[in-house]
Scaffold this active site. Sequence first.
Site, mmCIF file in Angstrom:
data_model
loop_
_atom_site.group_PDB
_atom_site.id
_atom_site.type_symbol
_atom_site.label_atom_id
_atom_site.label_comp_id
_atom_site.label_asym_id
_atom_site.label_seq_id
_atom_site.Cartn_x
_atom_site.Cartn_y
_atom_site.Cartn_z
ATOM 1 N N GLY A 47 0.295 -1.183 -0.239
ATOM 2 C CA GLY A 47 0.077 -0.354 -0.145
ATOM 3 C C GLY A 47 0.725 1.179 0.076
ATOM 4 O O GLY A 47 0.461 2.393 -0.636
ATOM 5 N N ASP A 105 -4.032 1.704 11.564
ATOM 6 C CA ASP A 105 -5.657 2.012 12.070
ATOM 7 C C ASP A 105 -5.626 1.684 14.089
ATOM 8 O O ASP A 105 -5.332 2.146 14.735
ATOM 9 C CB ASP A 105 -6.008 0.585 11.369
ATOM 10 C CG ASP A 105 -7.473 0.731 11.717
ATOM 11 O OD1 ASP A 105 -8.272 1.596 11.214
ATOM 12 O OD2 ASP A 105 -7.772 -0.630 11.460
ATOM 13 N N VAL A 159 -11.200 3.793 3.850
ATOM 14 C CA VAL A 159 -10.777 4.404 2.289
ATOM 15 C C VAL A 159 -9.889 3.414 1.294
ATOM 16 O O VAL A 159 -8.854 2.527 1.613
ATOM 17 C CB VAL A 159 -9.806 5.697 2.922
ATOM 18 C CG1 VAL A 159 -10.488 6.122 3.668
ATOM 19 C CG2 VAL A 159 -8.778 5.141 3.574
HETATM 20 P P1 IMP Z 1 -2.824 -1.833 11.271
HETATM 21 O O1 IMP Z 1 -2.203 -3.112 11.725
HETATM 22 O O2 IMP Z 1 -4.173 -2.241 12.381
HETATM 23 O O3 IMP Z 1 -2.601 -0.180 12.256
HETATM 24 O O4 IMP Z 1 -3.720 -1.987 9.748
HETATM 25 C C1 IMP Z 1 -2.867 -0.926 8.582
HETATM 26 C C2 IMP Z 1 -3.055 -1.894 7.975
HETATM 27 O O5 IMP Z 1 -4.242 -2.433 7.288
HETATM 28 C C3 IMP Z 1 -2.899 -1.100 7.020
HETATM 29 O O6 IMP Z 1 -0.867 -0.774 6.560
HETATM 30 C C4 IMP Z 1 -3.767 -0.910 5.408
HETATM 31 O O7 IMP Z 1 -3.558 -2.620 4.655
HETATM 32 C C5 IMP Z 1 -4.736 -1.716 6.376
HETATM 33 N N1 IMP Z 1 -6.275 -0.829 6.841
HETATM 34 C C6 IMP Z 1 -6.064 0.122 7.617
HETATM 35 N N2 IMP Z 1 -6.784 0.707 6.945
HETATM 36 C C7 IMP Z 1 -7.110 0.521 6.155
HETATM 37 C C8 IMP Z 1 -8.097 1.156 5.280
HETATM 38 O O8 IMP Z 1 -9.437 2.158 5.384
HETATM 39 N N3 IMP Z 1 -7.892 0.599 3.956
HETATM 40 C C9 IMP Z 1 -7.319 -0.181 3.471
HETATM 41 N N4 IMP Z 1 -6.692 -0.392 4.051
HETATM 42 C C10 IMP Z 1 -6.680 -0.107 5.673
#
Ligand code: IMP
Length: 184
Positions: A47, A105, A159
């Site tokens: 991403g 996130d 998003v």
């Molecule tokens: P975390 O480990 O929950 O912080 O997630 C991080 C990863 O989740 C990011 O690198 C994204 O690949 C994915 N992610 C989190 N929110 C979104 C979103 O709104 N759209 C797309 N991918 C997301």
Amino acid sequence: MEQERFTLLKTNAEVQSRIREMAAEISRDYAGIPEENPLLVLCTLRGAVFFSADLIRGLTVPCEINFLKVQSYAGTRPAGSPIFELGERIDVRGRDVLVVEDIVDTGQTMDTVMRNFSDKGAKSIRIATMLDKPSRRYAHLKETVIPDYIGFSIPDLFVVGWGLDYNEEYRMLPDIMVYHPDAE
Ligand code: IMP
């Protein structure tokens, strides 16, 4: 009323302008970093590729670039513990590391990455993220996963665009859009 499937959150021009500001801030913070031990910029796959390409082009300090493979989402929901792979031959020991992420996130991914680098002896670890969703952060990570450079802080929305996908789709959209999977 029918809900649109995509609604605009940030235009391409807004994102680009913010990235230029972030690159200038990062360059100021790492000014004086030696050529012999340059900033190690680690872009998370897949991403953050779009964001990091623009961010890195704006940096004016010596840097070396490499990639991390992290996957943690299935559809619009976190899929559990992030799977994390560091390209072999990346030695973070004694290095100033800047992890470039598309979106933070729950914070699980960055927590895993930071712990791993800290265990491996990185000299410093900072995070630059295009987007941050602080309201989604797991309670136990609220104090520890705080990105150092944030493009935009956004509410709890899913998003796509600018490298962000929904099941591998929509990464190439030029603007950042809110995605409503259930809309007709
Ligand atoms: P975390 O480990 O929950 O912080 O997630 C991080 C990863 O989740 C990011 O690198 C994204 O690949 C994915 N992610 C989190 N929110 C979104 C979103 O709104 N759209 C797309 N991918 C997301």
